[in-house]
Design a protein around this motif. Structure first.
Motif, PDB file in Angstrom:
ATOM      1  N   GLY A 151       0.736  -1.358   0.020  1.00  0.00           N
ATOM      2  CA  GLY A 151       0.030   0.109   0.151  1.00  0.00           C
ATOM      3  C   GLY A 151       0.946   1.117  -0.155  1.00  0.00           C
ATOM      4  N   HIS A 152       0.255   2.211  -0.236  1.00  0.00           N
ATOM      5  CA  HIS A 152       1.083   3.691  -0.037  1.00  0.00           C
ATOM      6  C   HIS A 152       1.714   3.916   1.338  1.00  0.00           C
ATOM      7  CE1 HIS A 152      -1.210   4.715  -3.543  1.00  0.00           C
ATOM      8  NE2 HIS A 152      -2.443   4.451  -3.076  1.00  0.00           N
ATOM      9  N   VAL A 153       2.699   3.994   1.234  1.00  0.00           N
ATOM     10  CA  VAL A 153       3.894   3.985   2.493  1.00  0.00           C
ATOM     11  C   VAL A 153       3.873   5.435   3.201  1.00  0.00           C
ATOM     12  CG1 VAL A 153       6.152   3.286   3.379  1.00  0.00           C
ATOM     13  CG2 VAL A 153       5.420   2.089   1.367  1.00  0.00           C
ATOM     14  N   LEU A 154       3.589   5.537   4.302  1.00  0.00           N
ATOM     15  CA  LEU A 154       3.675   6.693   5.026  1.00  0.00           C
ATOM     16  C   LEU A 154       4.893   6.372   6.204  1.00  0.00           C
ATOM     17  CD1 LEU A 154      -0.071   7.844   5.258  1.00  0.00           C
ATOM     18  CD2 LEU A 154       1.719   8.723   3.570  1.00  0.00           C
ATOM     19  N   GLY A 155       5.420   7.720   6.671  1.00  0.00           N
ATOM     20  CA  GLY A 155       6.204   7.788   7.649  1.00  0.00           C
ATOM     21  C   GLY A 155       7.877   7.499   7.312  1.00  0.00           C
ATOM     22  N   SER A 185      -8.209   4.463  -0.065  1.00  0.00           N
ATOM     23  CA  SER A 185      -7.133   3.710  -0.544  1.00  0.00           C
ATOM     24  C   SER A 185      -6.418   2.893   0.426  1.00  0.00           C
ATOM     25  CB  SER A 185      -6.096   4.583  -1.388  1.00  0.00           C
ATOM     26  OG  SER A 185      -5.200   3.528  -1.957  1.00  0.00           O
ATOM     27  N   SER A 186      -5.480   2.110   0.402  1.00  0.00           N
ATOM     28  CA  SER A 186      -4.783   1.264   1.393  1.00  0.00           C
ATOM     29  C   SER A 186      -3.597   2.281   1.843  1.00  0.00           C
ATOM     30  CB  SER A 186      -4.479  -0.305   0.746  1.00  0.00           C
ATOM     31  OG  SER A 186      -5.561  -0.816   0.586  1.00  0.00           O
ATOM     32  N   PHE A 187      -3.053   2.142   2.947  1.00  0.00           N
ATOM     33  CA  PHE A 187      -1.987   2.520   3.362  1.00  0.00           C
ATOM     34  C   PHE A 187      -1.067   1.902   4.032  1.00  0.00           C
ATOM     35  CE2 PHE A 187      -4.505   6.011   2.158  1.00  0.00           C
ATOM     36  CZ  PHE A 187      -3.407   7.001   1.270  1.00  0.00           C
ATOM     37  N   ILE A 188       0.391   2.056   4.296  1.00  0.00           N
ATOM     38  CA  ILE A 188       1.121   1.010   5.515  1.00  0.00           C
ATOM     39  C   ILE A 188       2.201   2.129   6.141  1.00  0.00           C
ATOM     40  CG2 ILE A 188       2.675   0.194   3.675  1.00  0.00           C
ATOM     41  CD1 ILE A 188       2.532  -2.548   5.305  1.00  0.00           C
ATOM     42  N   HIS A 189       2.422   1.733   7.133  1.00  0.00           N
ATOM     43  CA  HIS A 189       3.649   2.521   8.007  1.00  0.00           C
ATOM     44  C   HIS A 189       4.917   1.924   7.424  1.00  0.00           C
ATOM     45  CE1 HIS A 189       4.817   4.157  12.186  1.00  0.00           C
ATOM     46  NE2 HIS A 189       4.941   4.955  11.244  1.00  0.00           N
ATOM     47  N   GLU A 190       5.852   2.912   7.329  1.00  0.00           N
ATOM     48  CA  GLU A 190       7.111   2.570   6.816  1.00  0.00           C
ATOM     49  C   GLU A 190       7.775   1.392   7.743  1.00  0.00           C
ATOM     50  OE1 GLU A 190      11.683   3.234   7.205  1.00  0.00           O
ATOM     51  OE2 GLU A 190      10.002   3.739   8.746  1.00  0.00           O
ATOM     52  N   PRO A 191       7.864   1.557   8.937  1.00  0.00           N
ATOM     53  CA  PRO A 191       8.533   0.294   9.673  1.00  0.00           C
ATOM     54  C   PRO A 191       7.676  -0.857   9.389  1.00  0.00           C
ATOM     55  CG  PRO A 191       8.198   2.198  11.217  1.00  0.00           C
ATOM     56  CD  PRO A 191       7.538   2.460   9.904  1.00  0.00           C
ATOM     57  N   GLU A 192       6.444  -1.036   9.318  1.00  0.00           N
ATOM     58  CA  GLU A 192       5.713  -2.199   9.135  1.00  0.00           C
ATOM     59  C   GLU A 192       5.927  -2.544   7.706  1.00  0.00           C
ATOM     60  OE1 GLU A 192       1.148  -3.366  10.417  1.00  0.00           O
ATOM     61  OE2 GLU A 192       1.298  -1.627   9.216  1.00  0.00           O
ATOM     62  N   ILE A 193       6.008  -1.946   6.726  1.00  0.00           N
ATOM     63  CA  ILE A 193       6.198  -2.524   5.215  1.00  0.00           C
ATOM     64  C   ILE A 193       7.862  -3.053   5.414  1.00  0.00           C
ATOM     65  CG2 ILE A 193       7.155  -0.393   4.127  1.00  0.00           C
ATOM     66  CD1 ILE A 193       5.455  -3.287   2.659  1.00  0.00           C
ATOM     67  N   ALA A 194       8.663  -2.404   6.049  1.00  0.00           N
ATOM     68  CA  ALA A 194      10.071  -3.169   6.080  1.00  0.00           C
ATOM     69  C   ALA A 194      10.142  -4.368   7.078  1.00  0.00           C
ATOM     70  CB  ALA A 194      11.000  -2.067   7.076  1.00  0.00           C
ATOM     71  N   ARG A 195       9.105  -4.678   8.229  1.00  0.00           N
ATOM     72  CA  ARG A 195       9.078  -5.677   8.706  1.00  0.00           C
ATOM     73  C   ARG A 195       8.338  -6.817   7.913  1.00  0.00           C
ATOM     74  NH1 ARG A 195       7.080  -2.373  12.758  1.00  0.00           N
ATOM     75  NH2 ARG A 195       5.234  -3.229  12.447  1.00  0.00           N
ATOM     76  N   ASN A 210      -0.795  -9.119  -0.878  1.00  0.00           N
ATOM     77  CA  ASN A 210      -0.949  -7.565  -0.721  1.00  0.00           C
ATOM     78  C   ASN A 210      -0.508  -7.112   0.859  1.00  0.00           C
ATOM     79  OD1 ASN A 210      -2.338  -7.101  -3.050  1.00  0.00           O
ATOM     80  ND2 ASN A 210      -4.576  -7.639  -2.196  1.00  0.00           N
ATOM     81  N   ALA A 211       0.092  -6.015   0.896  1.00  0.00           N
ATOM     82  CA  ALA A 211       0.540  -5.486   2.313  1.00  0.00           C
ATOM     83  C   ALA A 211       0.072  -4.202   2.564  1.00  0.00           C
ATOM     84  CB  ALA A 211       1.963  -5.768   2.517  1.00  0.00           C
ATOM     85  N   ALA A 212      -0.956  -4.176   3.806  1.00  0.00           N
ATOM     86  CA  ALA A 212      -1.383  -2.796   4.008  1.00  0.00           C
ATOM     87  C   ALA A 212      -1.899  -3.006   5.282  1.00  0.00           C
ATOM     88  CB  ALA A 212      -2.677  -2.175   3.241  1.00  0.00           C
ATOM     89  N   SER A 213      -1.909  -1.888   6.170  1.00  0.00           N
ATOM     90  CA  SER A 213      -2.188  -1.554   7.492  1.00  0.00           C
ATOM     91  C   SER A 213      -3.675  -1.627   7.448  1.00  0.00           C
ATOM     92  CB  SER A 213      -2.023  -0.413   8.083  1.00  0.00           C
ATOM     93  OG  SER A 213      -0.361  -0.187   7.995  1.00  0.00           O
ATOM     94  N   PHE A 258       0.827 -12.973   8.798  1.00  0.00           N
ATOM     95  CA  PHE A 258       1.272 -11.694   9.345  1.00  0.00           C
ATOM     96  C   PHE A 258       0.125 -10.842   9.799  1.00  0.00           C
ATOM     97  CE2 PHE A 258       2.793  -7.369   8.969  1.00  0.00           C
ATOM     98  CZ  PHE A 258       4.137  -7.383   9.259  1.00  0.00           C
ATOM     99  N   ALA A 259       0.545 -10.052  11.081  1.00  0.00           N
ATOM    100  CA  ALA A 259      -0.596  -9.348  11.882  1.00  0.00           C
ATOM    101  C   ALA A 259      -0.266  -7.780  11.392  1.00  0.00           C
ATOM    102  CB  ALA A 259      -0.438  -9.606  13.170  1.00  0.00           C
ATOM    103  N   PHE A 260      -1.110  -7.182  10.674  1.00  0.00           N
ATOM    104  CA  PHE A 260      -0.886  -5.747  10.597  1.00  0.00           C
ATOM    105  C   PHE A 260      -1.558  -4.799  11.326  1.00  0.00           C
ATOM    106  CE2 PHE A 260      -1.263  -7.767   6.143  1.00  0.00           C
ATOM    107  CZ  PHE A 260      -0.012  -7.215   5.441  1.00  0.00           C
ATOM    108  N   SER A 261      -1.089  -3.805  11.721  1.00  0.00           N
ATOM    109  CA  SER A 261      -1.246  -2.637  12.555  1.00  0.00           C
ATOM    110  C   SER A 261      -2.647  -1.966  11.973  1.00  0.00           C
ATOM    111  CB  SER A 261      -0.316  -1.510  12.782  1.00  0.00           C
ATOM    112  OG  SER A 261      -0.155  -0.808  11.641  1.00  0.00           O
ATOM    113  N   GLN A 262      -3.297  -1.094  12.776  1.00  0.00           N
ATOM    114  CA  GLN A 262      -4.288  -0.335  12.407  1.00  0.00           C
ATOM    115  C   GLN A 262      -3.983   1.078  12.161  1.00  0.00           C
ATOM    116  OE1 GLN A 262      -7.564  -0.999  12.384  1.00  0.00           O
ATOM    117  NE2 GLN A 262      -7.411  -2.927  13.298  1.00  0.00           N
TER     118      GLN A 262
END
Length: 280
Positions: A151-155, A185-195, A210-213, A258-262
């Motif tokens: 997803g779109h990476v923020l942070g 749209s779908s987003f994901i935190h920068e440390p989370e996509i790294a993990r 797919n990978a998104a918070s 894999f457990a995604f954050s909110q």
């Protein structure tokens, strides 16, 4: 100890992924053009991944449990990688993007809606070229292939400046240009996509994922996390304004463990980081 090769990985969440893998006890080799140093504690090889012979020389005599390709943008790059790493790795993970779903209807998108049959001339759009690169690597039979559609990476050290665009416009009381009825749209935190990428590198599943918070955002809810915004419509819409829903279904990743954050848990902190940087 696992031996991993990362193509790219010198900045943003790619660098954090390399550091995560290193800190987990993985032996990491980073390949890039040498424009940025690799993190401490990893092997650094210098080669231009567009130069097949240079890439082949760089990895001569080496083999890896997995390769993570952070900078595969075209089917040509994918074809080069498929030839060079045939017989050198059992697993290949490509960092892909939500943009492979551009132009499709039926959000939230599941992985299978994208046709990964290699076809046609090179697509010059970002999402189209990524889709064709996935197709090239999915078609080879020399190693197991997985693609991570982020997803779109923020942070983090976001060099795109997209979230900063909103922070600055709202701070300066300038209108945010959006579609008439912008979709989420779908987003994901920068440390989370790294993990997630580090996890995917050491996993054994194949195919796209797919990978998104959890928790979608539209441009108005994103702006609401920053402050009180004024809106206007126009042809040159701002980043993250979409004409219709552009979200991903992450059920496959969840079923794989894999457990995604909110989104709501990390978005306020990211906004404060960007605000502080913009004011500096």
């Amino acid at each position: 100890m696992s031996e991993l090769c990362v193509i790219g990985g010198s900045r943003y969440f790619g660098r954090r992924m390399v550091e995560n893998l290193r800190d987990q006890g993985t032996a990491v080799t980073v390949i890039n053009r040498g424009s940025a140093p690799a993190p401490e504690g990893v092997t650094h090889l210098v080669a231009d991944r567009d130069d097949e012979e240079a890439l082949r020389r760089a990895v001569a005599g080496r083999s890896f449990d997995a390769v993570v390709d952070q900078i595969c943008y075209t089917p040509r790059q994918a074809a080069i990688a498929a030839r060079v790493f045939a017989g050198r790795t059992a697993r290949y993970v490509m960092t892909s993007t939500i943009e492979v779903y551009a132009g499709l209807d039926g959000a939230p998108f599941t992985e299978g809606v994208v046709d990964l049959t290699p076809q046609g001339p090179p697509d010059e759009s970002y999402g189209g070229a990524k889709r064709q690169a996935e197709a090239v690597l999915a078609a080879q039979r020399d190693f197991g292939f997985a693609s991570v559609r982020s997803g779109h990476v923020l942070g983090g050290a976001d060099f795109t400046g997209r979230l900063e665009h909103y922070v600055r416009r709202i701070a300066e009381d300038l209108p945010v240009i959006v579609h008439e009825n912008p979709g989420p749209s779908s987003f994901i935190h920068e440390p989370e996509i790294a993990r997630f990428l580090a996890w995917a590198a050491l996993a054994d599943f194949t195919g796209p994922v797919n990978a998104a918070s959890h928790g979608e955002l539209d441009v108005r809810s994103l702006c609401a996390a920053i402050g009180e915004a004024r809106y206007a419509t126009g042809e040159e819409v701002s980043p993250y304004s979409f004409e219709r829903a552009f979200t991903m279904d992450t059920s496959r990743a969840t079923s794989l463990g894999f457990a995604f954050s909110q989104v709501g848990d990390w978005l306020p902190g990211v906004v404060e980081e960007v605000r502080a940087c913009a004011a500096a």
